[in-house]
Design a protein around this motif. Sequence first.
Motif, PDB file in Angstrom:
ATOM      1  N   PHE A 260     -38.456  37.482  -6.640  1.00  0.00           N
ATOM      2  CA  PHE A 260     -37.053  37.918  -6.567  1.00  0.00           C
ATOM      3  C   PHE A 260     -36.658  38.257  -5.134  1.00  0.00           C
ATOM      4  O   PHE A 260     -35.583  37.877  -4.674  1.00  0.00           O
ATOM      5  CB  PHE A 260     -36.827  39.133  -7.463  1.00  0.00           C
ATOM      6  N   VAL A 261     -37.515  38.972  -4.423  1.00  0.00           N
ATOM      7  CA  VAL A 261     -37.201  39.356  -3.043  1.00  0.00           C
ATOM      8  C   VAL A 261     -36.959  38.119  -2.183  1.00  0.00           C
ATOM      9  O   VAL A 261     -35.979  38.047  -1.423  1.00  0.00           O
ATOM     10  CB  VAL A 261     -38.337  40.230  -2.461  1.00  0.00           C
ATOM     11  N   ASN A 262     -37.828  37.135  -2.284  1.00  0.00           N
ATOM     12  CA  ASN A 262     -37.673  35.920  -1.466  1.00  0.00           C
ATOM     13  C   ASN A 262     -36.409  35.168  -1.844  1.00  0.00           C
ATOM     14  O   ASN A 262     -35.713  34.632  -0.969  1.00  0.00           O
ATOM     15  CB  ASN A 262     -38.900  35.018  -1.636  1.00  0.00           C
ATOM     16  N   TRP A 263     -36.085  35.147  -3.125  1.00  0.00           N
ATOM     17  CA  TRP A 263     -34.857  34.482  -3.564  1.00  0.00           C
ATOM     18  C   TRP A 263     -33.634  35.249  -3.076  1.00  0.00           C
ATOM     19  O   TRP A 263     -32.671  34.655  -2.576  1.00  0.00           O
ATOM     20  CB  TRP A 263     -34.869  34.388  -5.090  1.00  0.00           C
ATOM     21  N   ALA A 264     -33.646  36.572  -3.215  1.00  0.00           N
ATOM     22  CA  ALA A 264     -32.487  37.383  -2.835  1.00  0.00           C
ATOM     23  C   ALA A 264     -32.191  37.293  -1.341  1.00  0.00           C
ATOM     24  O   ALA A 264     -31.026  37.390  -0.931  1.00  0.00           O
ATOM     25  CB  ALA A 264     -32.724  38.837  -3.233  1.00  0.00           C
ATOM     26  N   ARG A 265     -33.224  37.119  -0.516  1.00  0.00           N
ATOM     27  CA  ARG A 265     -33.018  37.024   0.937  1.00  0.00           C
ATOM     28  C   ARG A 265     -32.149  35.834   1.316  1.00  0.00           C
ATOM     29  O   ARG A 265     -31.498  35.839   2.367  1.00  0.00           O
ATOM     30  CB  ARG A 265     -34.364  36.908   1.648  1.00  0.00           C
ATOM     31  N   GLU A 266     -32.107  34.827   0.459  1.00  0.00           N
ATOM     32  CA  GLU A 266     -31.377  33.595   0.793  1.00  0.00           C
ATOM     33  C   GLU A 266     -29.917  33.619   0.334  1.00  0.00           C
ATOM     34  O   GLU A 266     -29.176  32.693   0.646  1.00  0.00           O
ATOM     35  CB  GLU A 266     -32.072  32.396   0.134  1.00  0.00           C
ATOM     36  N   GLN A 267     -29.511  34.659  -0.403  1.00  0.00           N
ATOM     37  CA  GLN A 267     -28.215  34.595  -1.062  1.00  0.00           C
ATOM     38  C   GLN A 267     -27.034  34.979  -0.167  1.00  0.00           C
ATOM     39  O   GLN A 267     -26.019  34.313  -0.160  1.00  0.00           O
ATOM     40  CB  GLN A 267     -28.227  35.470  -2.322  1.00  0.00           C
ATOM     41  N   ASP A 268     -27.128  36.087   0.568  1.00  0.00           N
ATOM     42  CA  ASP A 268     -26.058  36.521   1.471  1.00  0.00           C
ATOM     43  C   ASP A 268     -24.709  36.547   0.743  1.00  0.00           C
ATOM     44  O   ASP A 268     -23.766  35.822   1.091  1.00  0.00           O
ATOM     45  CB  ASP A 268     -25.978  35.601   2.692  1.00  0.00           C
ATOM     46  N   LEU A 269     -24.589  37.422  -0.246  1.00  0.00           N
ATOM     47  CA  LEU A 269     -23.377  37.466  -1.062  1.00  0.00           C
ATOM     48  C   LEU A 269     -22.214  38.106  -0.324  1.00  0.00           C
ATOM     49  O   LEU A 269     -22.392  39.085   0.399  1.00  0.00           O
ATOM     50  CB  LEU A 269     -23.650  38.260  -2.340  1.00  0.00           C
ATOM     51  N   PRO A 270     -21.004  37.600  -0.521  1.00  0.00           N
ATOM     52  CA  PRO A 270     -19.819  38.240   0.068  1.00  0.00           C
ATOM     53  C   PRO A 270     -19.492  39.540  -0.661  1.00  0.00           C
ATOM     54  O   PRO A 270     -19.904  39.757  -1.801  1.00  0.00           O
ATOM     55  CB  PRO A 270     -18.720  37.198  -0.125  1.00  0.00           C
ATOM     56  N   ASP A 271     -18.722  40.390  -0.018  1.00  0.00           N
ATOM     57  CA  ASP A 271     -18.285  41.644  -0.610  1.00  0.00           C
ATOM     58  C   ASP A 271     -17.200  41.348  -1.648  1.00  0.00           C
ATOM     59  O   ASP A 271     -16.155  40.780  -1.313  1.00  0.00           O
ATOM     60  CB  ASP A 271     -17.737  42.555   0.489  1.00  0.00           C
ATOM     61  N   PRO A 272     -17.408  41.713  -2.911  1.00  0.00           N
ATOM     62  CA  PRO A 272     -16.380  41.429  -3.928  1.00  0.00           C
ATOM     63  C   PRO A 272     -15.057  42.130  -3.659  1.00  0.00           C
ATOM     64  O   PRO A 272     -13.995  41.608  -4.015  1.00  0.00           O
ATOM     65  CB  PRO A 272     -17.025  41.921  -5.233  1.00  0.00           C
ATOM     66  N   GLU A 273     -15.102  43.307  -3.030  1.00  0.00           N
ATOM     67  CA  GLU A 273     -13.859  44.006  -2.714  1.00  0.00           C
ATOM     68  C   GLU A 273     -13.027  43.211  -1.713  1.00  0.00           C
ATOM     69  O   GLU A 273     -11.794  43.163  -1.814  1.00  0.00           O
ATOM     70  CB  GLU A 273     -14.161  45.403  -2.172  1.00  0.00           C
ATOM     71  N   GLU A 274     -13.693  42.575  -0.754  1.00  0.00           N
ATOM     72  CA  GLU A 274     -12.980  41.740   0.217  1.00  0.00           C
ATOM     73  C   GLU A 274     -12.356  40.537  -0.480  1.00  0.00           C
ATOM     74  O   GLU A 274     -11.215  40.161  -0.175  1.00  0.00           O
ATOM     75  CB  GLU A 274     -13.953  41.281   1.311  1.00  0.00           C
ATOM     76  N   LEU A 275     -13.070  39.941  -1.425  1.00  0.00           N
ATOM     77  CA  LEU A 275     -12.520  38.794  -2.147  1.00  0.00           C
ATOM     78  C   LEU A 275     -11.349  39.204  -3.035  1.00  0.00           C
ATOM     79  O   LEU A 275     -10.391  38.443  -3.187  1.00  0.00           O
ATOM     80  CB  LEU A 275     -13.610  38.142  -2.988  1.00  0.00           C
ATOM     81  N   LEU A 276     -11.407  40.393  -3.612  1.00  0.00           N
ATOM     82  CA  LEU A 276     -10.283  40.850  -4.431  1.00  0.00           C
ATOM     83  C   LEU A 276      -9.054  41.131  -3.576  1.00  0.00           C
ATOM     84  O   LEU A 276      -7.918  40.950  -4.027  1.00  0.00           O
ATOM     85  CB  LEU A 276     -10.682  42.102  -5.220  1.00  0.00           C
ATOM     86  N   ARG A 277      -9.285  41.581  -2.353  1.00  0.00           N
ATOM     87  CA  ARG A 277      -8.139  41.804  -1.445  1.00  0.00           C
ATOM     88  C   ARG A 277      -7.567  40.488  -0.946  1.00  0.00           C
ATOM     89  O   ARG A 277      -6.350  40.371  -0.732  1.00  0.00           O
ATOM     90  CB  ARG A 277      -8.564  42.672  -0.266  1.00  0.00           C
ATOM     91  N   SER A 279      -8.061  36.931  -2.243  1.00  0.00           N
ATOM     92  CA  SER A 279      -8.639  35.995  -3.201  1.00  0.00           C
ATOM     93  C   SER A 279      -8.602  34.551  -2.707  1.00  0.00           C
ATOM     94  O   SER A 279      -9.393  33.714  -3.145  1.00  0.00           O
ATOM     95  CB  SER A 279      -7.916  36.101  -4.549  1.00  0.00           C
ATOM     96  N   GLU A 280      -7.684  34.263  -1.775  1.00  0.00           N
ATOM     97  CA  GLU A 280      -7.594  32.898  -1.249  1.00  0.00           C
ATOM     98  C   GLU A 280      -8.835  32.501  -0.448  1.00  0.00           C
ATOM     99  O   GLU A 280      -9.080  31.318  -0.191  1.00  0.00           O
ATOM    100  CB  GLU A 280      -6.340  32.730  -0.386  1.00  0.00           C
ATOM    101  N   LYS A 281      -9.664  33.484  -0.069  1.00  0.00           N
ATOM    102  CA  LYS A 281     -10.875  33.189   0.703  1.00  0.00           C
ATOM    103  C   LYS A 281     -12.045  32.734  -0.163  1.00  0.00           C
ATOM    104  O   LYS A 281     -13.072  32.315   0.348  1.00  0.00           O
ATOM    105  CB  LYS A 281     -11.300  34.425   1.509  1.00  0.00           C
ATOM    106  N   PHE A 282     -11.892  32.845  -1.481  1.00  0.00           N
ATOM    107  CA  PHE A 282     -13.012  32.494  -2.357  1.00  0.00           C
ATOM    108  C   PHE A 282     -13.306  31.005  -2.297  1.00  0.00           C
ATOM    109  O   PHE A 282     -12.414  30.169  -2.392  1.00  0.00           O
ATOM    110  CB  PHE A 282     -12.702  32.892  -3.800  1.00  0.00           C
ATOM    111  N   ARG A 283     -14.585  30.683  -2.125  1.00  0.00           N
ATOM    112  CA  ARG A 283     -15.058  29.307  -2.134  1.00  0.00           C
ATOM    113  C   ARG A 283     -16.372  29.252  -2.905  1.00  0.00           C
ATOM    114  O   ARG A 283     -17.223  30.126  -2.741  1.00  0.00           O
ATOM    115  CB  ARG A 283     -15.300  28.783  -0.716  1.00  0.00           C
ATOM    116  N   LEU A 284     -16.534  28.227  -3.702  1.00  0.00           N
ATOM    117  CA  LEU A 284     -17.815  28.018  -4.354  1.00  0.00           C
ATOM    118  C   LEU A 284     -18.843  27.546  -3.335  1.00  0.00           C
ATOM    119  O   LEU A 284     -18.518  26.809  -2.398  1.00  0.00           O
ATOM    120  CB  LEU A 284     -17.689  26.968  -5.464  1.00  0.00           C
ATOM    121  N   SER A 285     -20.083  27.961  -3.536  1.00  0.00           N
ATOM    122  CA  SER A 285     -21.148  27.549  -2.622  1.00  0.00           C
ATOM    123  C   SER A 285     -21.822  26.261  -3.072  1.00  0.00           C
ATOM    124  O   SER A 285     -22.528  25.628  -2.287  1.00  0.00           O
ATOM    125  CB  SER A 285     -22.205  28.658  -2.525  1.00  0.00           C
TER     126      SER A 285
END
Length: 366
Positions: A260-277, A279-285
């Motif tokens: 899990f640790v090795n997998w999680a290091r690769e994800q680099d998730l965006p802040d959901p609060e920023e996306l809610l503010r 929403s036009e910035k949302f892009r699928l990876s």
Amino acid sequence: MTQNNILKLAKAAPVLIWGPPGVGKSAAVVSAARAEDLHVEVVIASIREPQDFIGLPVINGRIADDVHVSGSDSLVSYAPPGWAKRLAKAGGGVLFLDEITTAPPAVQAALLRVVLDRVVGDLPLPQEILIIAAANPPEIAAGGWDLAPPLANRFIHLQWTVEPEDWANRFPAYWGSPPQLPGINPQTWERTRSLVAAFIRRRPELLLQLPREADAQGRAWPSPRTWDFASRVLALMDLDPLAAAEGIAGAVGEGPGMEFVNWAREQDLPDPEELLRKSEKFRLSGRGDRDFAVLSSIAAAVCREVTEERWRAAWRIFAKAAQDGAADVAAAAVREVAALRRKHPELPLPKEEVRAFLPLLQGGDE
């Protein structure tokens, strides 16, 4: 067996849920009961004495001014414990008897009248009370005992199973009621729960792995409970998988933890609060596991703080995901957010955004 079905069956007769430790039996029942606004009393049988169920003998004693006790004019009354008086005063609710196979024979015997007749000491409990118990198989229970036949015969017996996909779908929003944990930022914890859920969705066989060897069972191994612990450790470490590695491995075991640790290091998730503010910035990876984590974190954030603006932003994001061909990835997040209208009927129905998910929502309760 769903949580709501357990509550329904308990209206017919007491229910006993069997399953290994750490699979969420207790949490699921308590969560379902509270969702129905039912008063819940959790009684752990292993730490109780027979007097906690047959009552404490009191000579000419008054038990409570606001609770009627039959036979209180006799020489000896049997005073009920606090949990029984609270259930009686509430007029209904759920009595949840946890870890019943760790109760010694004397305690099991004392439970007979409680389970069948709903009487504790001299106090009759309301007939509306639902009685639900949970048990680990005796061979893996802490100091386990087989249930005595008279007690076993008083229950409807159900086997608790965990579906990894269902667990992963519900874990980011924590079944609608995440607890407040001292020292853990709620928003950070939402993101780490979404990460754990995405990983389990990718590796469902790692959700529950009870070791076969007795010595290994006494060490760290993965279960829904310990993956919850892992999400808390990662939140405490501010989403730094390397800093959290030791604690995560200590929760779910070294092999699953390091994967899990090795997998999680690769994800680099965006802040959901920023996306809610914005929403036009949302892009699928283009990576299903990462996109699931992002969309789940958005749903969890909206469930935590419900406003019309955040509700509309989430639906715009979901619609964009569907437009780009990821309606199936967004399905779990959509269900969680759509369910908010049960408690917040004032939220407007986003007709255009919801169109892509109509078959999904029409198949459920939303």
